[in-house]
Design a protein around this motif. Structure first.
Motif, short mmCIF file in Angstrom:
data_model
loop_
_atom_site.label_atom_id
_atom_site.label_comp_id
_atom_site.label_asym_id
_atom_site.label_seq_id
_atom_site.Cartn_x
_atom_site.Cartn_y
_atom_site.Cartn_z
N HIS A 99 -4.05 -3.92 14.42
CA HIS A 99 -4.96 -3.12 15.24
C HIS A 99 -6.36 -3.73 15.23
O HIS A 99 -6.98 -3.90 16.29
CB HIS A 99 -4.99 -1.68 14.72
N ARG A 100 -6.87 -4.06 14.04
CA ARG A 100 -8.23 -4.60 13.93
C ARG A 100 -8.36 -5.94 14.65
O ARG A 100 -9.35 -6.19 15.35
CB ARG A 100 -8.61 -4.77 12.45
N GLU A 101 -7.36 -6.80 14.49
CA GLU A 101 -7.46 -8.14 15.07
C GLU A 101 -7.37 -8.09 16.60
O GLU A 101 -8.11 -8.78 17.30
CB GLU A 101 -6.36 -9.03 14.48
N VAL A 102 -6.44 -7.30 17.11
CA VAL A 102 -6.30 -7.17 18.56
C VAL A 102 -7.55 -6.54 19.16
O VAL A 102 -8.04 -6.98 20.21
CB VAL A 102 -5.04 -6.35 18.92
N LEU A 103 -8.09 -5.53 18.52
CA LEU A 103 -9.30 -4.87 19.01
C LEU A 103 -10.48 -5.84 19.02
O LEU A 103 -11.27 -5.86 19.96
CB LEU A 103 -9.61 -3.65 18.14
N ILE A 150 0.97 -25.66 12.37
CA ILE A 150 0.46 -24.30 12.50
C ILE A 150 1.11 -23.59 13.68
O ILE A 150 1.53 -22.43 13.58
CB ILE A 150 -1.08 -24.31 12.66
N THR A 151 1.21 -24.28 14.81
CA THR A 151 1.80 -23.64 16.00
C THR A 151 3.30 -23.43 15.85
O THR A 151 3.83 -22.39 16.25
CB THR A 151 1.51 -24.45 17.27
N ALA A 152 3.99 -24.40 15.26
CA ALA A 152 5.43 -24.25 15.06
C ALA A 152 5.74 -23.11 14.10
O ALA A 152 6.77 -22.43 14.24
CB ALA A 152 6.03 -25.55 14.53
N ARG A 185 -8.82 -20.28 11.35
CA ARG A 185 -8.97 -19.58 12.63
C ARG A 185 -7.88 -20.01 13.61
O ARG A 185 -7.43 -19.22 14.43
CB ARG A 185 -10.35 -19.83 13.22
N ALA A 186 -7.47 -21.26 13.53
CA ALA A 186 -6.37 -21.73 14.39
C ALA A 186 -5.13 -20.90 14.13
O ALA A 186 -4.44 -20.45 15.07
CB ALA A 186 -6.10 -23.20 14.14
N ALA A 187 -4.81 -20.68 12.85
CA ALA A 187 -3.63 -19.86 12.51
C ALA A 187 -3.80 -18.43 13.00
O ALA A 187 -2.84 -17.82 13.50
CB ALA A 187 -3.42 -19.89 10.99
N MET A 188 -5.00 -17.90 12.90
CA MET A 188 -5.27 -16.54 13.37
C MET A 188 -5.06 -16.43 14.88
O MET A 188 -4.45 -15.47 15.38
CB MET A 188 -6.72 -16.15 13.02
N ILE A 189 -5.53 -17.45 15.62
CA ILE A 189 -5.39 -17.44 17.08
C ILE A 189 -3.93 -17.56 17.49
O ILE A 189 -3.46 -16.86 18.41
CB ILE A 189 -6.23 -18.57 17.70
N VAL A 190 -3.19 -18.43 16.83
CA VAL A 190 -1.77 -18.60 17.15
C VAL A 190 -1.01 -17.31 16.88
O VAL A 190 -0.17 -16.88 17.69
CB VAL A 190 -1.18 -19.77 16.33
N ARG A 191 -1.30 -16.68 15.77
CA ARG A 191 -0.63 -15.42 15.41
C ARG A 191 -0.99 -14.32 16.40
O ARG A 191 -0.12 -13.56 16.86
CB ARG A 191 -1.04 -15.02 14.00
N PHE A 192 -2.28 -14.24 16.77
CA PHE A 192 -2.72 -13.23 17.73
C PHE A 192 -2.03 -13.41 19.08
O PHE A 192 -1.59 -12.45 19.71
CB PHE A 192 -4.24 -13.31 17.89
N ASP A 193 -1.94 -14.66 19.54
CA ASP A 193 -1.32 -14.92 20.84
C ASP A 193 0.14 -14.48 20.84
O ASP A 193 0.60 -13.88 21.82
CB ASP A 193 -1.41 -16.42 21.15
N ARG A 194 0.83 -14.74 19.77
CA ARG A 194 2.24 -14.33 19.70
C ARG A 194 2.35 -12.81 19.68
O ARG A 194 3.22 -12.22 20.33
CB ARG A 194 2.91 -14.92 18.46
#
Length: 280
Positions: free
Chosen positions: A247-251, A174-176, A211-220
């Protein structure tokens, strides 16, 4: 060998950031030092991210969780922490990002147990956390501080907690893939049922694979918003459905719009520092 100091610019203001000199990084751990020479104040949310975050205040009283007392060791936040905010003045701190797969051995608890309210490092390390913080406060340079942290982590005993090889591989996958992986295909990769994979991953990492994938994507995305790329370019590059999705995810995670983050000098400093730290 001295630490590498990230060059500042007018946009960065008076923030000084430093990372360990090349070849001095600790496996599974990245470190960055932050110092605000302006004496200004700030208040920000504790954000989710694909690593366990530890922030140690190196100038007594410069950094504290809002609504909490003084920090004795350092603030520890899991990859999906409960809503919380940090406030500071004339900040002088050391921030660590600990790989989820190394966290149990270095911190003494499984990563899934760190996703509530941020903890004081003293709750995990006891008096050792306070002793480390006291030495960091007295250390004359960033490289001395980094060396003290490497020494402290090197003394940590390994936890008996173990992450399944399949779960560890899924996390790395997921992280890679920067969160852009077909989550539904992962159970079959290990010959597991969806239920078994979902339950094992969540119990050991602390969040579901989705949610792990969502967090990794958000961090990038967060790191890219601190560059010259436009919000639309970041959304397309990171893999959001469209700019509104970003926009929605960052907010939701930050309480701020992508545009506001991209224009904030503090976020730009943070992005620059972690890009350099991860490349070291």
């Amino acid at each position: 060998m001295p630490a590498d100091t990230v060059p500042t610019s007018p946009r960065h203001g008076a923030w000084e950031v430093a990372v360990p000199a090349e070849g001095r990084a600790l496996p599974g751990v990245t470190m960055v030092g932050f110092r605000d020479r302006s004496g200004g104040t700030f208040e920000e949310r504790v954000l989710p991210g694909p690593a366990i975050a530890i922030v140690i205040d190196c100038a007594p009283g410069s950094l504290e969780p809002c609504g909490s007392g003084a920090v004795e060791g350092g603030i520890v936040a899991g990859i999906s922490p409960a809503a919380a905010r940090l406030a500071g003045r004339a900040v002088d701190c050391l921030e660590l990002q600990v790989d989820v797969l190394a966290a149990a051995g270095l911190l003494g608890v499984p990563p899934a147990e760190l996703n509530g309210a941020p903890l004081d490092l003293a709750e995990l390390w006891g008096r050792e956390a306070g002793r480390l913080r006291a030495r960091l406060i007295e250390a004359p340079s960033w490289e001395d501080r980094f060396a003290l942290v490497r020494e402290a982590l090197g003394r940590r005993s390994r936890s008996s907690f173990r992450i399944d090889p399949e779960v560890a591989d899924a996390w790395r996958h997921i992280t890679a893939g920067h969160g852009r992986v077909p989550i539904g295909d992962l159970p079959g990769r290990y010959g597991w049922s969806r239920t078994r994979f979902w339950n094992r991953f969540k119990s050991q990492i602390g969040v579901t694979p989705k949610r792990a994938a969502m967090i990794v994507r958000f961090d990038r995305a967060l790191r890219r918003l601190g560059t010259t790329a436009s919000v639309a370019e970041v959304a397309a590059e990171i893999g959001y459905a469209d700019q509104s999705h970003l926009h929605r995810e960052v907010l939701k995670f930050t309480g701020r719009t992508p545009g506001a983050i991209a224009a904030d000098p503090l976020w730009t400093v943070d992005s620059t520092a972690w890009t350099l730290a991860r490349a070291a």
